[in-house]
Structure formats: structure tokens, C-alpha cells
Write an enzyme that holds these catalytic residues in place. Structure first.
Site, mmCIF file in Angstrom:
data_model
loop_
_atom_site.group_PDB
_atom_site.id
_atom_site.type_symbol
_atom_site.label_atom_id
_atom_site.label_comp_id
_atom_site.label_asym_id
_atom_site.label_seq_id
_atom_site.Cartn_x
_atom_site.Cartn_y
_atom_site.Cartn_z
ATOM 1 N N ASP A 1 6.979 9.860 8.038
ATOM 2 C CA ASP A 1 5.639 10.052 7.484
ATOM 3 C C ASP A 1 4.930 11.204 8.193
ATOM 4 O OD1 ASP A 1 6.082 7.827 5.909
ATOM 5 O OD2 ASP A 1 5.068 6.453 7.289
HETATM 6 N N1 URA Z 1 8.713 3.650 8.920
HETATM 7 C C1 URA Z 1 7.471 4.052 8.574
HETATM 8 O O1 URA Z 1 6.650 3.251 8.172
HETATM 9 N N2 URA Z 1 7.181 5.354 8.667
HETATM 10 C C2 URA Z 1 8.050 6.292 9.142
HETATM 11 O O2 URA Z 1 7.705 7.475 9.226
HETATM 12 C C3 URA Z 1 9.327 5.857 9.509
HETATM 13 C C4 URA Z 1 9.633 4.531 9.390
#
Ligand code: URA
Length: 238
Positions: A102
Site C-alpha cells: 500500500d
Molecule cells: N497488507 C496490507 O494491508 N497492506 C500492505 O501493504 C501489505 C499487506
């Protein structure tokens, strides 16, 4: 078709204008003969500059310490992407991120030019292990450990059993074997908590190199490349 001037400028010999000058001066050889044509095709040819042959690598495998605030995408019209953190030589090599983190997640992101390797590493069939370091809004509970171990039911699927290791009251390490959209954040929400900071420390057999500052990267070592291919069920390194 890769033009001579483009190749040289991507390999760090200067701007397009500077490398054109180098070519004009007769300092560049193509297949052993002086080449003064900046537009000459280099595909399948040997190139040397100042008498030194170039090692033209076409396959790259990188480890990036992803900073917060950049998106994991090949390109984006509005936002800065992880590709913007790489020099042109890698950007134009066809390197692609393996999976995604993310925008606000930091940590280890692998990029590779090998599409099959990438595909296998993110395949849900392969259960590649990832370890995340998580800071949470509220105190972590022993019952969360049990819930992670059992497999947390989410709206569209039940997460595979995962390991939650509480390090401090609001800090834990989480080991997961899949990588669905916002998965770790959603698992904590399902426990009534919330992720405040998420950092990926490992991806399969690879550990984030502690000497890499956020926003910087390095090529994987031969040993790391070998480990990654084996984790993907591929014996041959490319
Ligand atoms: N899980 C998440 O919620 N976000 C990420 O970036 C990676 C794993």
C-alpha cells in the site's frame, strides 16, 4: 531495437547530447568497428566505449526499501510510483514490482524483469511467506494470536492461518502466507484493532537489507537470486 545513444545514456555515460558527442568523436565501437551513428541498433551487437566492452545486462532483480507515500505501480498519471525511485537504466529494463505494498506501507519490495518469476511469487498457490512489523492503535491481546492462528474470516475470504507474535503492547510481527488486498490491515480490523504503521521485513527467503535507506534499492546478489528462484519452484536462474 535499442538505439546506441539511448543505450549509452541509460548506462550512465551522460545525457543524450553528451553520448552523441562521444559517438561523434569515434570513441564508441560496434562489433569491433568505430560507429558514428547515434541511431545504430545495438540489439545482438557488442558495444565498447573507450576500448572497454560493455556488459549489457538485460535481466535485473532488485530489492527496494519502499518509503511511505509512493504507490506500487508501473506508472501513474498523478502519483509518484516505486519506478520513479529507479534510475533510467532499470526503469527502461522492463523491471516490474512483484506484488504490491500500500501507499503508506514501507519495507521490502522485490522488482524483477522476469515475468514468470514474478507471477509464481505472487501466485496464491505458492504461499510465499512474508513477515510484517506492525504498530497498532490499541493493545494487542492473546485472543488475537489465537484468531490469527485459526484463520480470520474476512468479507470475501477467510485468511489462511497466520502467526501473530506480540513484541510490545502495540507492536507485533505478523507472518502471512498470502497477499490479498489490504490483507494485514483487514485482519487487524477484524480483531477490533487498527494498523497504524506497516513495514515488510521479509519476502520469501529475502530479508530487507538494513543498510538500505527508505527510497533506495540494490540489485539482489547471486545467492539471493538463486533463493528467490528456488522459492518460486524454478531451478534455473536467468
Ligand atoms: N497488507 C496490507 O494491508 N497492506 C500492505 O501493504 C501489505 C499487506
Amino acid at each position: 531495437m535499442l538505439r546506441l545513444d539511448k543505450l549509452l545514456s541509460h548506462m550512465g555515460f551522460g545525457s543524450r547530447t553528451q553520448v552523441k558527442e562521444l559517438i561523434k568523436k569515434g570513441r564508441v565501437h560496434l562489433d569491433g568497428a568505430v560507429c558514428r551513428d547515434a541511431a545504430a541498433d545495438t540489439d545482438g551487437h557488442t558495444v565498447s566505449v573507450n576500448g572497454k566492452p560493455l556488459e549489457i545486462k538485460t535481466a535485473f532483480h532488485l530489492m527496494l526499501h519502499k518509503p511511505s507515500g509512493v504507490v506500487t505501480a508501473a506508472d501513474d498519471p498523478k502519483q509518484k510510483t516505486v519506478m520513479d525511485l529507479l534510475p533510467p537504466k532499470y526503469r527502461s529494463s522492463g523491471c516490474m514490482p512483484v506484488g504490491r505494498l500500500d501507499k503508506d506501507t514501507t519495507g521490502l519490495l522485490v522488482l524483477t524483469t522476469d515475468g514468470e518469476l514474478a507471477h509464481r511469487l505472487i501466485s496464491p498457490k505458492r504461499h510465499i511467506q512474508k513477515i510484517y512489523e506492525v504498530n497498532t492503535r490499541d493493545d494487542l491481546k492473546q485472543e488475537d494470536v489465537a484468531a490469527f492462528e485459526k484463520g480470520i474470516p474476512l468479507k470475501d475470504f477467510t485468511a489462511l492461518p497466520a502467526e501473530l507474535s506480540i513484541v510490545e503492547s502495540r507492536f507485533a510481527r505478523v507472518t502471512v502466507f498470502e497477499g490479498k488486498y489490504h490483507q494485514v490491515k483487514r485482519m487487524f480490523i477484524a480483531c477490533g484493532n487498527e494498523v497504524q504503521k506497516l513495514h515488510r521485513a521479509t519476502f520469501g527467503p529475502l530479508q530487507l537489507d538494513e543498510t538500505l535507506l527508505p527510497g533506495t534499492f540494490r540489485e539482489l546478489t547471486e545467492e539471493e537470486v538463486g533463493m528467490l528462484y528456488r522459492a518460486a519452484g524454478l531451478e534455473e536462474t536467468k
